[in-house]
Design a protein around this motif. Structure first.
Motif, PDB file in Angstrom:
ATOM      1  N   GLN A  23       1.512 -11.935  17.179  1.00  0.00           N
ATOM      2  CA  GLN A  23       2.146 -13.133  17.757  1.00  0.00           C
ATOM      3  C   GLN A  23       1.934 -14.362  16.867  1.00  0.00           C
ATOM      4  O   GLN A  23       1.493 -15.410  17.322  1.00  0.00           O
ATOM      5  CB  GLN A  23       1.607 -13.377  19.164  1.00  0.00           C
ATOM      6  N   GLY A  24       2.181 -14.159  15.576  1.00  0.00           N
ATOM      7  CA  GLY A  24       2.107 -15.273  14.631  1.00  0.00           C
ATOM      8  C   GLY A  24       0.692 -15.634  14.199  1.00  0.00           C
ATOM      9  O   GLY A  24       0.504 -16.452  13.310  1.00  0.00           O
ATOM     10  N   LYS A  25      -0.313 -15.050  14.836  1.00  0.00           N
ATOM     11  CA  LYS A  25      -1.699 -15.360  14.449  1.00  0.00           C
ATOM     12  C   LYS A  25      -2.202 -14.311  13.467  1.00  0.00           C
ATOM     13  O   LYS A  25      -1.989 -13.111  13.665  1.00  0.00           O
ATOM     14  CB  LYS A  25      -2.608 -15.322  15.687  1.00  0.00           C
ATOM     15  N   SER A  64       3.868  -8.072  10.975  1.00  0.00           N
ATOM     16  CA  SER A  64       3.663  -8.100  12.438  1.00  0.00           C
ATOM     17  C   SER A  64       3.724  -6.708  13.048  1.00  0.00           C
ATOM     18  O   SER A  64       4.342  -5.808  12.485  1.00  0.00           O
ATOM     19  CB  SER A  64       4.749  -8.924  13.126  1.00  0.00           C
TER      20      SER A  64
END
Ligand code: GDP
Ligand code: IMO
Ligand code: MG
Length: 447
Positions: free
Chosen positions: A46-48, A416
């Motif tokens: 989630q983008g982290k 991802s």
């Protein structure tokens, strides 16, 4: 129930972290069993972005137990920093367990690693400088400090005083470095010991109990096949056994409990550190792969050397690890290329060589024999099923699978979790051992 080993099939950094994180959703326990903070595994969720050195890549799943096994070497300072990273992001580390028999990387290990690299000059190995070689050397020499020693302050004091004084002689007399202050080191490590105490367990017993309860265990490899101390490109290797067999030794389980071995390989090749690399690209294409693939070491930030996919190494990894299937990562990095080369064999002293030479000098003389395939020159990052892939990309993957006679179960097209195509169930799908009458892998995948 399935117990699965995920292993690096090249020189490390194949994307084991991403694949382990992905498969951890169906794992009850994830075990790291080799290496130390030389490993750098990246997970993007989630983008982290999470960068892991010692904590197993299953940590983001709240119900998954994560074990740092006996075969690892633990740098307490780095481990505590990693724990803080997760705690500050409110990721629970309650399910983390540390083996009491893992060895501890001490300050003198780091100093000796760097000093010996400097002393080697142009013959340096290009280590990560994290003290890995000296920690494993002490383990073999039977002068190592184990986590269990850290847990016993009285014994530790005596043991460390002796060891630090001994190492100080080497630091001062051989390398002309300042000696370490034994009292200061002992105080620092006693403090680390108290912080780590709640996590320390008899890890092989814990794993055995999980096996008995028929839980799903995932053994997360570190480094890669070619960095294996016994079977890699010696001496340009690490000091542990990153191959599949090493997972059993390092975790303390018998080979009979392993159901499947998954090899992770990039769609091209990278290497960080010194040593021969037959398919290395020094020009424009090498740079393009490095830039598109963001090929900088997770641990040291060094630029990774890049080259074409090497099928000789691929077949070797299949043999040495007994791979059942493959996860091919970073296919998207090839997206812009007009044509793509794959090394199918080497030329050595005017002869074709299909196997990896054990002699480093011979390996350095190997010239790759290439097959050239067309590129697809379009983005694959949003592909989610095989049918989304351009035909030329499918042909490339089919070529790799045939070259290694091993089915490809997973294709990764981005960092991802969701940038992945699950071709076949990597855990319960067809295994390499199941060949058809023509000796071909049972996989209709790309036909
Ligand atoms: P590991 O040591 O094997 O876990 O691999 P690293 O994490 O050191 O290096 C792999 C790098 O590639 C990381 O930055 C990942 O986030 C990234 N990565 C993984 N899979 C893919 C992929 O399919 N495509 C791209 N572009 N990046 C990926
Ligand atoms: P992960 O788990 C890539 C390389 C070093 C050096 C050699 C010896 O992220 O795939 P060492 O410090 O272990 O004594 O260095 O091994 N090396 C790695 N290369 N990925 C790794 O781990 C590595 N761990 C060690 O660059 O060439
Ligand atoms: Mg890495």
């Amino acid at each position: 129930m399935a117990n699965v080993i995920v292993i690096g099939a090249q020189w490390g950094d194949e994307g084991k972290g991403k694949i382990t994180d992905l498969l951890s959703r169906s794992a009850d326990v994830v075990v790291r069993s080799q290496g130390g903070v030389n490993a750098g595994h990246t997970i993007v969720v989630q983008g982290k972005t999470f960068k892991l050195h010692l904590i197993p890549s299953g940590i983001l799943y709240p119900n998954t137990e994560c074990i740092i096994g006996s075969g690892t070497v633990i740098d307490p300072k780095v481990l505590l920093q990693e724990l803080e990273q997760f705690q500050s992001l409110e990721v629970s580390t309650e399910n983390l367990f540390i083996s009491q028999t893992a060895h501890v990387t001490m300050p003198y290990h780091r100093l000796l690693d760097m000093a010996s690299e400097t002393r080697r000059g142009k013959h340096k190995l290009g280590t990560t400088g994290r003290g890995i070689g000296p920690t494993y050397a002490d383990k073999s020499e039977r002068t190592g400090i184990r986590i269990i020693d850290l847990m016993n302050p009285n014994g530790l004091q005596e043991k460390l005083e002796w060891t630090i004084n001994y190492k100080n002689v080497i630091l001062e007399k051989l390398y002309n470095l300042s000696p370490l202050n034994p009292e200061a080191v002992i105080e620092e490590y006693l403090e680390y010991a108290e912080q780590l105490r709640p996590y320390v367990v008899d890890s092989s017993l814990k794993i055995a109990e999980a096996i008995q309860k028929r839980k799903n265990i995932l053994f997360e490899g570190a480094q890669g096949t070619l960095l294996d101390l016994d079977h890699g490109t010696y001496p340009y290797v690490t000091s542990s056994n990153p191959i599949a067999g090493g997972a059993c030794v390092g975790a303390g389980v018998g080979p009979t409990v392993i159901d499947r071995v998954i090899g992770v390989a990039k769609a091209y090749t990278t290497r960080v550190g010194e040593g021969p690399f037959p398919t290395e690209l020094h020009g424009k294409v090498g740079k393009l792969l490095g830039n598109r693939g963001a090929e900088f070491g997770t641990t040291t930030g060094r630029r990774r050397r890049c080259g074409w996919f090497d099928g000789v190494i691929g077949r070797y990894a299949v043999r040495i690890n007994g791979l059942d299937c493959l996860a091919i990562t970073k296919l998207d990095v090839l997206d812009e290329l007009e044509e793509i080369k794959v090394c199918i064999a080497y030329e050595l002293n005017g002869k074709t060589c299909n196997h990896l030479p054990s002699n480093a000098k011979e390996f350095a003389q190997c010239k790759p024999i290439y097959e050239t395939l067309p590129g697809w020159q379009q983005s694959t990052t949003n592909c989610r099923v095989l049918d989304d892939l351009p035909q030329t990309a499918l042909s490339y993957l089919k070529f790799l699978a045939e070259l290694m006679e091993t089915p490809i179960a997973i294709i990764s097209l981005g960092a991802s979790r969701d940038q992945t195509i699950i071709v076949e169930d990597p855990i319960h799908g067809p295994k390499r051992a199941l060949l058809n009458v023509n000796g071909e892998p049972v996989s209709s995948t790309f036909d």
